[in-house]
Design a protein around this motif. Structure first.
Motif, PDB file in Angstrom:
ATOM      1  N   PRO A 242     -76.323 -37.165  18.788  1.00  0.00           N
ATOM      2  CA  PRO A 242     -77.599 -37.883  18.829  1.00  0.00           C
ATOM      3  C   PRO A 242     -78.673 -37.154  18.032  1.00  0.00           C
ATOM      4  O   PRO A 242     -78.830 -35.944  18.126  1.00  0.00           O
ATOM      5  N   ILE A 243     -79.387 -37.924  17.223  1.00  0.00           N
ATOM      6  CA  ILE A 243     -80.508 -37.384  16.468  1.00  0.00           C
ATOM      7  C   ILE A 243     -81.739 -38.236  16.767  1.00  0.00           C
ATOM      8  O   ILE A 243     -81.653 -39.452  16.935  1.00  0.00           O
ATOM      9  N   VAL A 244     -82.875 -37.575  16.839  1.00  0.00           N
ATOM     10  CA  VAL A 244     -84.115 -38.239  17.256  1.00  0.00           C
ATOM     11  C   VAL A 244     -85.233 -37.901  16.276  1.00  0.00           C
ATOM     12  O   VAL A 244     -85.364 -36.754  15.836  1.00  0.00           O
ATOM     13  N   ALA A 245     -86.027 -38.899  15.926  1.00  0.00           N
ATOM     14  CA  ALA A 245     -87.254 -38.697  15.163  1.00  0.00           C
ATOM     15  C   ALA A 245     -88.428 -39.063  16.060  1.00  0.00           C
ATOM     16  O   ALA A 245     -88.439 -40.137  16.670  1.00  0.00           O
ATOM     17  N   HIS A 246     -89.393 -38.173  16.152  1.00  0.00           N
ATOM     18  CA  HIS A 246     -90.558 -38.355  17.028  1.00  0.00           C
ATOM     19  C   HIS A 246     -91.799 -38.073  16.194  1.00  0.00           C
ATOM     20  O   HIS A 246     -92.039 -36.937  15.790  1.00  0.00           O
ATOM     21  N   VAL A 247     -92.559 -39.108  15.889  1.00  0.00           N
ATOM     22  CA  VAL A 247     -93.694 -38.987  14.971  1.00  0.00           C
ATOM     23  C   VAL A 247     -94.947 -39.559  15.615  1.00  0.00           C
ATOM     24  O   VAL A 247     -94.921 -40.662  16.170  1.00  0.00           O
ATOM     25  N   LYS A 248     -96.045 -38.809  15.527  1.00  0.00           N
ATOM     26  CA  LYS A 248     -97.353 -39.325  15.942  1.00  0.00           C
ATOM     27  C   LYS A 248     -98.250 -39.363  14.709  1.00  0.00           C
ATOM     28  O   LYS A 248     -98.417 -38.360  14.022  1.00  0.00           O
TER      29      LYS A 248
ATOM     30  N   PRO B 112     -89.780 -35.995  26.529  1.00  0.00           N
ATOM     31  CA  PRO B 112     -89.093 -35.178  27.535  1.00  0.00           C
ATOM     32  C   PRO B 112     -87.914 -34.426  26.921  1.00  0.00           C
ATOM     33  O   PRO B 112     -87.440 -34.746  25.831  1.00  0.00           O
ATOM     34  N   LYS B 113     -87.420 -33.423  27.654  1.00  0.00           N
ATOM     35  CA  LYS B 113     -86.287 -32.632  27.194  1.00  0.00           C
ATOM     36  C   LYS B 113     -84.963 -33.328  27.511  1.00  0.00           C
ATOM     37  O   LYS B 113     -84.870 -34.147  28.422  1.00  0.00           O
ATOM     38  N   VAL B 114     -83.953 -32.974  26.749  1.00  0.00           N
ATOM     39  CA  VAL B 114     -82.596 -33.451  27.014  1.00  0.00           C
ATOM     40  C   VAL B 114     -82.085 -32.794  28.296  1.00  0.00           C
ATOM     41  O   VAL B 114     -82.294 -31.602  28.524  1.00  0.00           O
ATOM     42  N   THR B 115     -81.439 -33.552  29.149  1.00  0.00           N
ATOM     43  CA  THR B 115     -80.848 -33.022  30.373  1.00  0.00           C
ATOM     44  C   THR B 115     -79.325 -33.152  30.285  1.00  0.00           C
ATOM     45  O   THR B 115     -78.800 -33.774  29.362  1.00  0.00           O
ATOM     46  N   PHE B 116     -78.637 -32.555  31.260  1.00  0.00           N
ATOM     47  CA  PHE B 116     -77.179 -32.563  31.185  1.00  0.00           C
ATOM     48  C   PHE B 116     -76.563 -32.503  32.570  1.00  0.00           C
ATOM     49  O   PHE B 116     -77.222 -32.186  33.561  1.00  0.00           O
TER      50      PHE B 116
ATOM     51  N   VAL C  67     -80.051 -38.001  26.554  1.00  0.00           N
ATOM     52  CA  VAL C  67     -81.156 -37.911  25.600  1.00  0.00           C
ATOM     53  C   VAL C  67     -82.206 -38.943  25.990  1.00  0.00           C
ATOM     54  O   VAL C  67     -81.934 -40.148  25.991  1.00  0.00           O
ATOM     55  N   PRO C  68     -83.420 -38.516  26.350  1.00  0.00           N
ATOM     56  CA  PRO C  68     -84.435 -39.466  26.808  1.00  0.00           C
ATOM     57  C   PRO C  68     -84.912 -40.376  25.686  1.00  0.00           C
ATOM     58  O   PRO C  68     -85.035 -39.945  24.536  1.00  0.00           O
ATOM     59  N   TYR C  69     -85.163 -41.629  26.045  1.00  0.00           N
ATOM     60  CA  TYR C  69     -85.706 -42.580  25.080  1.00  0.00           C
ATOM     61  C   TYR C  69     -87.001 -43.151  25.637  1.00  0.00           C
ATOM     62  O   TYR C  69     -87.117 -44.347  25.912  1.00  0.00           O
TER      63      TYR C  69
ATOM     64  N   LYS D 261     -82.406 -43.948  28.432  1.00  0.00           N
ATOM     65  CA  LYS D 261     -81.774 -42.733  27.935  1.00  0.00           C
ATOM     66  C   LYS D 261     -80.472 -43.080  27.234  1.00  0.00           C
ATOM     67  O   LYS D 261     -79.849 -44.111  27.498  1.00  0.00           O
ATOM     68  N   LEU D 262     -80.091 -42.197  26.337  1.00  0.00           N
ATOM     69  CA  LEU D 262     -78.807 -42.295  25.649  1.00  0.00           C
ATOM     70  C   LEU D 262     -77.859 -41.320  26.328  1.00  0.00           C
ATOM     71  O   LEU D 262     -78.106 -40.111  26.352  1.00  0.00           O
ATOM     72  N   THR D 263     -76.782 -41.832  26.895  1.00  0.00           N
ATOM     73  CA  THR D 263     -75.808 -41.005  27.603  1.00  0.00           C
ATOM     74  C   THR D 263     -74.684 -40.624  26.658  1.00  0.00           C
ATOM     75  O   THR D 263     -74.052 -41.486  26.053  1.00  0.00           O
ATOM     76  N   CYS D 264     -74.436 -39.314  26.535  1.00  0.00           N
ATOM     77  CA  CYS D 264     -73.434 -38.803  25.603  1.00  0.00           C
ATOM     78  C   CYS D 264     -72.285 -38.161  26.365  1.00  0.00           C
ATOM     79  O   CYS D 264     -72.484 -37.172  27.093  1.00  0.00           O
ATOM     80  N   ASP D 265     -71.097 -38.693  26.196  1.00  0.00           N
ATOM     81  CA  ASP D 265     -69.892 -38.141  26.812  1.00  0.00           C
ATOM     82  C   ASP D 265     -69.417 -36.954  25.970  1.00  0.00           C
ATOM     83  O   ASP D 265     -69.015 -37.113  24.819  1.00  0.00           O
TER      84      ASP D 265
END
Length: 376
Positions: A184-190, A258-262, A247-249, A164-168
């Motif tokens: 954080p930005i994410v691209a998710h492609v199938k 998965p969803k972002v948690t906080f 942010v899950p990786y 995961k990417l940890t964001c302060d």
């Protein structure tokens, strides 16, 4: 799952029918041989019209990111087969692998680099570092590509730990601008390699914001109970928003993300001081902005009777937030237009709009310094 230590932004991949990954040199044994069809990645808003000279519709040159590729490894697998057992995890170099890339031209195309991003000692015909890891299509079935970057720091790679990417999201350190916050930005492609050439199988990475943007616009009272100017508005604070976002990786076994948690502060009254914006909408005295996530419990505004140093200070708090405004959603922009009245806040208008990298009605373009400019 394998933990990745560094991230970056546009990718180029390679096509084949064997499992694993290799350098761009000839490979032997369990490695894939050179000559298998490469798969190319591009990053950015490919269809965007450039409307500002400081903006671009592609990721800026030298932007960096990390990408993982997940694929079906079983000889009897189909597209309905899980990418890995539901009670397990992907196995590096068996059904997943990763690579580090950077943008190397004005069209958002990426080249493979080592995780250190050291200058290549030798490059192949595609501009790939021959010492770098690259991807190959493993078969004609679906592959999943997951890429992560920090849109406000495109020149460096974020750190991935424990998948995961940890964001302060606090103002720890010398942060005095929204452009210095994590974005954080994410691209998710199938997709599957249906084409016969590398270009036909090009993977286009369209990155999306994972957190929310909040904007608060302030004006004086219409009934003259609070006659103020810009200098008298000291601060705007968001109460109770997340101190950390995760942010899950990784992907679920069905290929979804998965969803972002906080993590919330101990008290719902804990404030986050917003940043004064350089762009104030017409009709308002001052505008504040920030990147936030989690639950917004309230908005607190501090203002003074006059611009004199010892003038009377007031704190006005607005807490009448319904769930749609309280629960900050990723990829969403919340705009609060607020009128100050003595002792109270009169909320005039609230707008919730998508905060996306490429929409027809509200286009976002990549700015050269990595920030997002939203074109009305």
């Amino acid at each position: 799952m394998k933990i990745y230590n560094k991230l970056c932004i546009s990718v180029s991949l390679c096509l084949g029918m064997m499992m694993g990954a290799c350098t761009s040199d000839d490979c032997v044994g369990e490695k894939q041989p050179k000559g298998l069809m490469p798969v190319l990645f591009s990053a950015g808003n490919m269809e965007a019209v450039i409307t500002r000279s400081a903006s671009a519709s592609y990721m800026p040159e030298d932007s960096r990111f990390v990408c993982s590729m997940f694929f079906h490894a079983g000889k009897d697998d189909t597209n309905d087969t899980p990418f890995y057992p539901a009670d397990g995890a992907p196995t590096p170099e068996v059904n997943m692998t990763n690579a580090w890339l950077k943008i190397n031209n004005a069209l958002g195309n990426a080249v493979y680099r080592q995780s250190t991003f050291a200058d290549p000692a030798e490059q192949d015909v595609n501009g790939f570092d021959k010492a770098a890891n690259c991807f190959y299509w493993q078969n004609r079935l679906d592959h999943v590509f997951l890429a992560v970057a920090d849109n406000n720091h495109l020149e460096t790679c974020p750190t991935i730990e424990e998948n995961k990417l940890t964001c302060d999201l606090t103002r720890t350190g010398e942060i005095d601008d929204m452009a210095q916050q994590p974005d954080p930005i994410v691209a998710h492609v199938k997709m599957s390699p249906a084409g016969a050439t590398p270009e036909a199988n090009r993977v286009k990475l369209f990155f999306k914001h994972q957190l929310a943007q909040v904007q608060v616009n302030i004006k004086g009272s219409g009934d003259a109970s609070a006659t103020i100017d810009e200098a008298q508005i000291d601060s705007v604070e968001l109460l109770g928003v997340a101190t950390t976002a995760f942010v899950p990786y990784y992907i679920h076994s069905d290929g979804t993300m998965p969803k972002v948690t906080f993590e919330s502060p101990e008290s719902v009254e804990t404030p986050f001081v917003m940043f004064a914006s350089n762009d104030t909408p017409s009709g308002y005295l001052k505008s504040f902005e920030c990147i936030a996530f989690g639950q917004l419990e309230g908005i607190r505004i501090t203002w003074r009777e006059s611009s004199e140093p010892n003038s009377i200070s007031h704190k006005a708090v607005f807490k009448k937030l319904d769930d749609s405004h309280k629960n900050l959603a990723g990829g969403t922009r919340y705009i609060y237009n607020i009128e100050l009245r003595r002792g109270v806040i009169a909320q005039i208008n609230t707008t919730i709009t998508p905060w996306e990298m490429d929409t027809d009605s509200n286009k976002d373009n990549y700015k050269v310094n990595g920030t997002i400019v939203v074109t009305p």
